[in-house]
Design a protein around this motif. Structure first.
Motif, PDB file in Angstrom:
ATOM      1  N   THR A  40       0.838  -1.197   0.000  1.00 31.75           N
ATOM      2  CA  THR A  40       0.000   0.000   0.000  1.00 31.75           C
ATOM      3  C   THR A  40       0.876   1.250   0.000  1.00 31.75           C
ATOM      4  OG1 THR A  40      -0.138   0.175   2.414  1.00 31.75           O
ATOM      5  CG2 THR A  40      -1.753  -1.240   1.321  1.00 31.75           C
ATOM      6  N   ALA A  41       0.291   2.337  -0.461  1.00 34.36           N
ATOM      7  CA  ALA A  41       1.011   3.613  -0.510  1.00 34.36           C
ATOM      8  C   ALA A  41       0.634   4.464   0.691  1.00 34.36           C
ATOM      9  CB  ALA A  41       0.657   4.352  -1.798  1.00 34.36           C
ATOM     10  N   PRO A  42       1.515   5.366   1.110  1.00 31.53           N
ATOM     11  CA  PRO A  42       1.168   6.287   2.195  1.00 31.53           C
ATOM     12  C   PRO A  42      -0.054   7.129   1.819  1.00 31.53           C
ATOM     13  CG  PRO A  42       3.518   6.377   1.706  1.00 31.53           C
ATOM     14  CD  PRO A  42       2.888   5.581   0.609  1.00 31.53           C
ATOM     15  N   ALA A  43      -0.789   7.555   2.817  1.00 35.21           N
ATOM     16  CA  ALA A  43      -1.973   8.378   2.568  1.00 35.21           C
ATOM     17  C   ALA A  43      -1.575   9.718   1.963  1.00 35.21           C
ATOM     18  CB  ALA A  43      -2.748   8.592   3.864  1.00 35.21           C
ATOM     19  N   GLN A  44      -2.426  10.210   1.079  1.00 32.01           N
ATOM     20  CA  GLN A  44      -2.215  11.548   0.532  1.00 32.01           C
ATOM     21  C   GLN A  44      -2.230  12.592   1.648  1.00 32.01           C
ATOM     22  OE1 GLN A  44      -5.677  11.831  -2.036  1.00 32.01           O
ATOM     23  NE2 GLN A  44      -4.370  11.945  -3.829  1.00 32.01           N
ATOM     24  N   PRO A  45      -1.423  13.619   1.545  1.00 30.49           N
ATOM     25  CA  PRO A  45      -1.556  14.739   2.475  1.00 30.49           C
ATOM     26  C   PRO A  45      -2.941  15.376   2.336  1.00 30.49           C
ATOM     27  CG  PRO A  45       0.493  14.880   1.228  1.00 30.49           C
ATOM     28  CD  PRO A  45      -0.329  13.806   0.577  1.00 30.49           C
ATOM     29  N   ALA A  46      -3.397  15.965   3.401  1.00 32.04           N
ATOM     30  CA  ALA A  46      -4.752  16.535   3.393  1.00 32.04           C
ATOM     31  C   ALA A  46      -4.934  17.568   2.280  1.00 32.04           C
ATOM     32  CB  ALA A  46      -5.053  17.166   4.761  1.00 32.04           C
ATOM     33  N   GLU A  47      -3.887  18.374   2.038  1.00 32.01           N
ATOM     34  CA  GLU A  47      -4.034  19.415   1.017  1.00 32.01           C
ATOM     35  C   GLU A  47      -4.252  18.821  -0.373  1.00 32.01           C
ATOM     36  OE1 GLU A  47       0.407  19.064   2.085  1.00 32.01           O
ATOM     37  OE2 GLU A  47      -1.540  19.126   3.116  1.00 32.01           O
ATOM     38  N   GLU A  48      -3.705  17.639  -0.624  1.00 34.19           N
ATOM     39  CA  GLU A  48      -3.945  16.978  -1.915  1.00 34.19           C
ATOM     40  C   GLU A  48      -5.327  16.329  -1.950  1.00 34.19           C
ATOM     41  OE1 GLU A  48      -0.935  14.259  -3.151  1.00 34.19           O
ATOM     42  OE2 GLU A  48       0.728  15.611  -2.647  1.00 34.19           O
TER      43      GLU A  48
END
Length: 364
Positions: free
Chosen positions: A353-361
């Motif tokens: 799995t990939a890290p979660a997107q930053p909130a701004e994205e």
């Protein structure tokens, strides 16, 4: 012996007799007989017994393709009532969902022609008559008289088709069959394209996307643990979020605060009594590719990875709360734990799995 003053007694027709008469009107392609025959079917429905209703549902559904466009939707409503009264939903669903597809197609065609002929407020199906709309959208070079008629019929009757489709989609067997055959995918695409403002399709599309007896792999990133669960009848991710917290936090598998039992009950099978009960978030729901899965979405948004829907749990980036309950009250929801993954299996799954997107994205 009967006299001129005392005519022989005539037995009132039964609901089954009325269904037979409607079949005869369809077979004769007699549109003038169809309306009165359908009216008699509807009028006698309330007096019919359960066995009559169950037997009539598939017979009436089979008449839908050949019924006249406008009254066809009223026939579909009777079919839906038969399903609610015990008729086989799978035997009735095909013609009903095909009719919904036709109504969606027609309604969207009317919207497109309306825009192409000057735009302005769309006709109100409850206040306006269809004749003026038909005259406006018909064009022999673009939309002939029959196609214009179907477009107008679709616009004016779509709400009735929605109700009939709801009756069949309320059954898990129909949802599974329609999903497997591709019917649901087509209907969802038509609903996505629909731009008319008078028909709210959200409830029906959520119902059509309900997952039944569906495996769900959940990976908790902070603890490195994994869980295989099974979900039934979850209509939105608010509901899923609450039940995840109840099963995993309440079950002692993850740290955190267990949801209030009333909040959990409202997400399963309890009904709201007019009070506003608040649920609180516990996780950030994330897809394996790192994109956020919003609570406003549905469990069908969760991607399938290696044959199973896979959800990653991250810490909440901010506090969330919402009104507890189920978007589709008629369908009870369930989420149950089947097994806890071994540490090695959970680690192997999380590594993909990939890290979660930053909130701004995520908010773009």
């Amino acid at each position: 012996m009967a006299s001129d003053h005392n005519p022989p007694f005539r037995q009132q027709p039964t609901f089954t007799d009325a269904v037979t008469a409607l079949e005869a009107a369809i077979a004769a392609a007699d549109d003038e007989r169809f309306g009165p025959a359908l009216g008699q079917v509807a009028g006698l429905f309330g007096a019919a017994g359960p066995a009559e209703v169950a037997a009539a549902g598939p017979r009436l559904a089979a008449l839908l393709p050949d019924a006249p466009p406008f009254p066809r939707s009223h026939l579909a409503m009777v079919v839906g009532a038969c399903v609610e009264g015990g008729a086989d939903p799978s035997a009735c669903a095909g013609p009903v969902l095909a009719g919904l597809r036709g109504a969606l197609t027609g309604a969207q065609r009317l919207v497109e022609r309306w825009e192409a002929t000057g735009g302005g407020p769309l006709p109100d199906p409850e206040e306006d008559g269809p004749a003026e709309a038909h005259e406006r959208i018909e064009d022999p070079a673009v939309l002939d008289e029959w196609q214009a008629h179907l477009a107008v019929a679709g616009w004016w009757t779509l709400h009735l088709w929605q109700q009939a489709a709801w009756a069949v989609y309320a059954h898990a067997a129909v949802r599974a069959e329609a999903r497997a055959s591709g019917v649901t995918a087509v209907l969802l695409e038509l609903a996505r394209r629909y731009r008319g403002g008078f028909h709210d399709l959200k409830g029906l599309t959520c119902l059509a996307q309900l997952l039944d007896d569906e495996p769900l792999l959940v990976l908790d990133r902070p603890t490195g643990t994994g869980y295989l669960l099974r979900m039934d009848g979850l209509s939105d991710n608010f509901q899923l979020h609450t039940l995840l917290a109840d099963v995993l936090i309440g079950g002692g598998h993850l740290p955190g605060t267990r949801p209030d039992p009333e909040v959990v009950a409202l997400s399963r099978d309890a009904f709201l009594d007019g009070r506003k009960v608040i649920a609180s978030g516990a996780f950030n729901l994330v897809a394996p590719d790192g994109s956020w899965l919003w609570n406003e979405g549905t469990p069908s948004d969760i991607p399938v990875l290696d044959g199973v829907r896979t959800l990653v749990l991250d810490p909440q980036p901010y506090e969330r709360s919402w009104s507890a309950g189920r978007f589709i009250q008629e369908i009870p929801g369930d989420l149950r734990l089947e097994r806890v993954l071994s540490p090695a299996e959970a680690a192997e799954r999380l590594a993909r799995t990939a890290p979660a997107q930053p909130a701004e994205e995520a908010f773009r």
